[in-house]
Motif scaffolding. Sequence first.
Motif, short mmCIF file in Angstrom:
data_model
loop_
_atom_site.label_atom_id
_atom_site.label_comp_id
_atom_site.label_asym_id
_atom_site.label_seq_id
_atom_site.Cartn_x
_atom_site.Cartn_y
_atom_site.Cartn_z
N ILE A 76 0.82 -1.20 0.00
CA ILE A 76 0.00 0.00 0.00
C ILE A 76 0.86 1.27 0.00
O ILE A 76 0.49 2.29 -0.60
N CYS A 100 -3.25 6.72 1.83
CA CYS A 100 -2.17 6.49 0.86
C CYS A 100 -2.59 6.73 -0.59
O CYS A 100 -1.73 6.87 -1.47
N SER A 101 -3.89 6.79 -0.88
CA SER A 101 -4.35 6.89 -2.26
C SER A 101 -3.93 8.21 -2.92
O SER A 101 -3.87 8.29 -4.15
N TYR A 111 -0.73 9.74 4.39
CA TYR A 111 -1.11 8.68 5.32
C TYR A 111 -1.15 9.23 6.74
O TYR A 111 -0.14 9.73 7.26
#
Length: 364
Positions: A16, A96-97, A101
């Motif tokens: 991720i 995280c996208s 984060y």
Amino acid sequence: MFRIPKYHEPDFQQAIFRNAPDVKTEKVTVAGVAPEYFHSTSMYPEYFKINGEWKLLTEARMDCVPVIHPDGKLEAKEFRRLEVGEVVILGRSEDCSEGIYLYDKGFTAAEGEEGEAFSFRSGRSRETSFANDYRRLVDVLKHDKENGHIVWVMGPAAVFDANSRAAMEYIIENGYCNALFGGNAVATHDLEGAMFNTALGQDLTTGENVVNGHYKHLDLINRVNRAGSIPEAIKEYDLKSGVIQACVKNDVPFVLAGSIRDDGPLPEVNRSSDLVQDAMRFHTKKATTVICLATQLHTIATGNLTPCFVEVDGEIRPVFIFAIDVSEFVLNKIRDRGTLEVTTIVSNIQDFLFKLTSMLKEEE
């Protein structure tokens, strides 16, 4: 044995994190105005992926805009301090996208590690036993006296009694206070006590009203203003007791925030909320422990300025926040209004200070 909870950073080798994109950015074009879709910071540790590397914003505070400086350093800046040309991080997702984060598990014990997890307090009331909290606070103060930055946030109730004034004086004299926050009232009535042995016109020891007692704090303000400053008034009138005198004597800085309802006020009371916020932020960004005594608004303000972690000598550690008040409503409000980690103790401030200093003296 007391130990500072150990910080465990995320495992950035997980997919991720490896597969996350770099953050998107945009430059400021109008001073004091962030680009649309700016990211807003919190009190938790937040990581940003920049040029393929996850970087921690170490001096965090809530409701600010993360800026990337030319040297790569990250800074949380208030809108009012944004300058044209500064690079602002964009993004509203923290998973995280978008290369952002938010990490709220950093002080939880790792698998197989002994020790209490660093967690939030809840369900505190007058029926709660606070014995362990006092013990914990004593341990924290003893540790941070040598290894941290301790900030006290005070309401005037702490100086309305001779014993509580003496207790705070002991705390300052013995190195358990690195900065003090308050308003005009706490400084005025503490200095009133030093000059007249009264607070709000009542004798500090007996609590009895004195003749023309309502003039005492006004006379104090007038005399300090005539002297030109608090330190000069302490010298001119040979004031030898109390919280503010101890701060001046021991070079402990104090930040006094102005209010619409202030009498006078004293010369050192700052009536600009922006400048007061900057002065408080100078201390909260390096604070390791914050103790708040019977002052709802000052406590909430300090909580908003204080992250739940701080970097000391390259190590990430939690910031311990203790709030003490006789009102359960106030303490619940503090937990609900921007202070993410706080230990609350329901107590009369005079009793709290007497018990705390008694325990500190037993340790010496």
